[in-house]
Write an enzyme that holds these catalytic residues in place. Sequence first.
Site, PDB file in Angstrom:
ATOM      1  N   GLY A   1       0.827  -1.196   0.000  1.00  0.00           N
ATOM      2  CA  GLY A   1       0.000   0.000   0.000  1.00  0.00           C
ATOM      3  C   GLY A   1       0.859   1.243   0.000  1.00  0.00           C
TER       4      GLY A   1
ATOM      5  N   GLY B   1       0.503   5.539   0.776  1.00  0.00           N
ATOM      6  CA  GLY B   1      -0.376   6.623   1.189  1.00  0.00           C
ATOM      7  C   GLY B   1       0.425   7.874   1.448  1.00  0.00           C
TER       8      GLY B   1
ATOM      9  N   SER C   1       1.328   9.204   4.114  1.00  0.00           N
ATOM     10  CA  SER C   1       2.319   9.192   5.174  1.00  0.00           C
ATOM     11  C   SER C   1       3.476   8.245   4.897  1.00  0.00           C
ATOM     12  CB  SER C   1       1.636   8.811   6.487  1.00  0.00           C
ATOM     13  OG  SER C   1       0.902   7.635   6.310  1.00  0.00           O
ATOM     14  N   GLY C   2       3.337   7.401   3.900  1.00  0.00           N
ATOM     15  CA  GLY C   2       4.460   6.519   3.617  1.00  0.00           C
ATOM     16  C   GLY C   2       4.034   5.268   2.874  1.00  0.00           C
TER      17      GLY C   2
ATOM     18  N   LYS D   1       5.204  -0.011   7.905  1.00  0.00           N
ATOM     19  CA  LYS D   1       5.055   1.265   7.211  1.00  0.00           C
ATOM     20  C   LYS D   1       6.290   2.118   7.406  1.00  0.00           C
ATOM     21  CE  LYS D   1       1.831   4.548   6.027  1.00  0.00           C
ATOM     22  NZ  LYS D   1       0.413   4.680   5.952  1.00  0.00           N
TER      23      LYS D   1
ATOM     24  N   ASP E   1      -7.666  10.930   7.652  1.00  0.00           N
ATOM     25  CA  ASP E   1      -7.486  10.333   6.335  1.00  0.00           C
ATOM     26  C   ASP E   1      -8.311   9.058   6.213  1.00  0.00           C
ATOM     27  OD1 ASP E   1      -6.664  10.205   3.763  1.00  0.00           O
ATOM     28  OD2 ASP E   1      -4.622   9.545   4.181  1.00  0.00           O
TER      29      ASP E   1
END
Length: 786
Positions: free
Chosen positions: A514, A516, A518-519, A535, A627
Amino acid sequence: MIFLAYNLAFFILSCAVLNISALDNLSKGSCLSVEKPENVLISPNRLFFAGFHPVGENAYSFAIWFAKPLCYSNCNLVWIANRDSPVNGRLSKFCLQGNGNLILTDANQFTSWESNTASTASSQLILRDNGNLMLLTDSDEILWQSFDKPTDTLLPGQPLTKHTTLISSRSKGNYSSGYYRLFFDDDNVLRLVYDGPETSSIYWPDPWLLSNEAGRSRYNDSRNAVLNSSGYFRSSDQFMFRAADFGLEKIRRLKIDYDGNLRLYSLDENLGIWVVSWQAIFSSCGIHGTCGPNSLCSYDPRIGRVCSCLNGFKIKNHDDFSLGCEPEFELSLNKSELTFIKVSQANFYGYNINVTRNTTLKRCEEICLELHNCVGFWYRYKKEDGVHFCYAKRVLRNGSIPPQSTSDMFIKMPKNFKNHVSGKLIKNCPSKPNIERLSRTYVKKHGSGSIEVLLWFTIILGGLEMICMSSVWYFLSRSKKTVMHQYVHVGTGFKRFTYSELKKATKNFSEIIGEGGSGIMYKGVLADGRVAAVKKLSEAIKCEAEFLAEVSMIGRINHMNLIEMWGYCSERKHHLLVCEYMENGSLAENLCSNTIDWEGRFEIAIGIAKGLAYLHEECLEWVLHCDVKPQNILLDSNYQPKVADFGLSKLMNRGGGNESKVKFSKIRGTRGYMAPEWIFSLPITSKVDVYSYGVVVLETVTGRRLDMSVKGNEMGEKRMINWVREMVSRGDWIEVMDPLVNGEYDKDKMELLVRIALKCVEDDRNARPSMSRVVQMLLGNEGPMP
Ligand SMILES: *[C@@H]1O[C@H](CO)[C@@H](O)[C@H](O)[C@H]1NC(C)=O
Ligand SMILES: *[C@@H]1O[C@H](CO)[C@@H](O)[C@H](O)[C@H]1NC(C)=O
Ligand SMILES: *[C@@H]1O[C@H](CO)[C@@H](O)[C@H](O)[C@H]1NC(C)=O
Ligand SMILES: *[C@@H]1O[C@H](CO)[C@@H](O)[C@H](O)[C@H]1NC(C)=O
Ligand SMILES: *[C@@H]1O[C@H](CO)[C@@H](O)[C@H](O)[C@H]1NC(C)=O
Ligand SMILES: *[C@@H]1O[C@H](CO)[C@@H](O)[C@H](O)[C@H]1NC(C)=O
Ligand SMILES: *[C@@H]1O[C@H](CO)[C@@H](O)[C@H](O)[C@H]1NC(C)=O
Ligand SMILES: *[C@@H]1O[C@H](CO)[C@@H](O)[C@H](O)[C@H]1NC(C)=O
């Protein structure tokens, strides 16, 4: 260090339950050592373990716990030998001495606990299948058994007698003796009592009921109560109850929880969770002392009890609400500098200085101003008398908002302070976690003096191995004298990983699952075999200490609809989070591939709402998600949703300045799910998540994805919202529902869900319901739509 190492060892141990080298029994002259996690007694059915269990930083208790569900450092303890005097993580031992005495020594120096038994016959310590730890002679004579000395839990078959009492833990993470007790009173009635440092009161059965009104008998003085294996509880005072799942042979435990409620738990072995199958008190605000002074208790059957500080007061200890809140102001003696703030419909029971009949509000204020020890008053209209009463209070305790209350509470505070607080009650949350640790003096981490003592001590006592270990540890504790030590996690299995560990786990960050704001998220397999989502945070973290504090706070958040965080890594520029991995992917993927039927979608909507409600309202107001989108909703093997990525908004957005308000240095979120507040620079509150939730629900119901590639893309969701509104106003519900569910859906539920979603996406944030309100409405437990 050692503690984390222990945690890991503990986990590996639990994983390896089946080929464990644990002991069946302890014979005379042998010991279990705190330093060897594999040194545990195990019951023949492998349901119970007895051994050292961590209860704080370098603090251990000798305990019995359930081996199921799998746990490593926050197991369900059913018995503790030394709850009030934990021992060191080094050199402590639990031994069966040659004279028949069981003894627990702290660091080879002090006796922390002993059974005070004596026997010349040969004897053994055995852990039975029912969880009873027994010291038996060869002729099966019982010298001692843990069933006779319960802590806070009764197991099936374990009687509560006139000699035994269950005492709750102090708080969630503190196993020492708390203030709540279950016992047989002098009149032979089984009761729950709050026995706090200042007050003591019986709260179950209701104290104003006579015993016979509460269905209790005082005449049988045998004083005995027991839960049988099929879930029936019977007490000699004629009190009885049965588990919701009675009749089945299930694994159960009856526990007096740290919040004072007595609950029966049954293990759902398929899901691996404990479910409450009975509880003594329905509304836990009825339990005294739980919220402490200057706070208000409210109760929601789904979220549970919520304590909140009065406006103008701050919480004393975040881990322990029974200590209540303290004022952020000082009351001057000059009357003209004082004023009152109204808390509508609230009541604080008891502690009156005096009660005055037939007063006006003005007069009541004057009375309270005149009395220096008056901290506020309750202004109550009594229907029977047709006049107002004034109750001047010296302490604000037992605060709640009773249903249908028409009387208000007025709190005294300085005039100049009143301007700082708005007229309504707020949840008062500390902006920083305040994690206090139980730390044994023997190995104080900054006291290099005591470490030297330890070194000498081990040199004398231990072999070469010992010396090596301590020097390594000594070196580490010296070289890493940074703030991070203050935030080491306890009691949750939360762990700090090294970068190389995670690099290895993710095969050098090869499998992306994934991506996003933020990372990037990678799939990985941890050393202990757990599959994790790792993450890598993309933005630079400026303040290490704050990062650790917040990560540690996120790590403590625990809810079935929120992704569980297992640990983190913070090494130079690398900042990573390690979370549980969900095999069914995200809601986004599942909506695309149409794998979820209508029932499933409705459940998902409820689940997300519960998760967000927990984030917003469990006194963690600062955890706005910011989010919420289908990519961030992950589905577990049963297609139950878990919200991921929470807490990051705060983590990445420390704007400095005002601690109590989250300041956003830049816009967060994903286009299409962002509330209008962001665009118009209005204050950001939890209502931004409500908006995003509404959009996600609309997508889930209609099966239509926001098409962000179309030009004018910020309007993508607006177009969908307007379209749904139009269909709804035309009564064209069939059009709204995703055609892929083939008309197989509950029309009423679907209409309810869509109406709620439309409420959530109102432009005016005040018109949007709170997340907990959404949960209530979805469960159909609270009246019609507003
Ligand atoms: C105690 O443990 C020893 C070694 O594991 C075993 O040989 C013995 O049978 C056990 N005794 C009992 C009573 O279980
Ligand atoms: C438990 O108690 C109930 C009610 O007294 C009884 O019907 C049931 O048979 C008991 N179960 C066992 C396993 O003894
Ligand atoms: C008192 O209670 C015990 C245990 O519940 C029971 O066995 C006994 O029959 C009772 N005695 C009387 C007189 O009811
Ligand atoms: C709270 O109210 C109860 C009566 O409902 C009273 O007995 C008790 O002393 C009060 N205070 C505390 C701290 O529980
Ligand atoms: C009380 O406060 C008022 C306003 O701040 C001030 O004018 C007055 O002098 C004060 N009185 C005393 C006794 O300090
Ligand atoms: C309560 O105290 C106030 C202030 O001292 C006093 O004026 C009032 O008469 C008292 N009321 C009663 C009922 O004692
Ligand atoms: C309440 O007080 C007012 C003024 O002091 C008086 O006129 C009225 O009769 C009183 N009412 C009652 C019910 O005592
Ligand atoms: C647990 O509670 C006891 C009693 O209030 C206190 O002495 C101890 O310091 C607490 N431990 C932790 C880790 O907060």
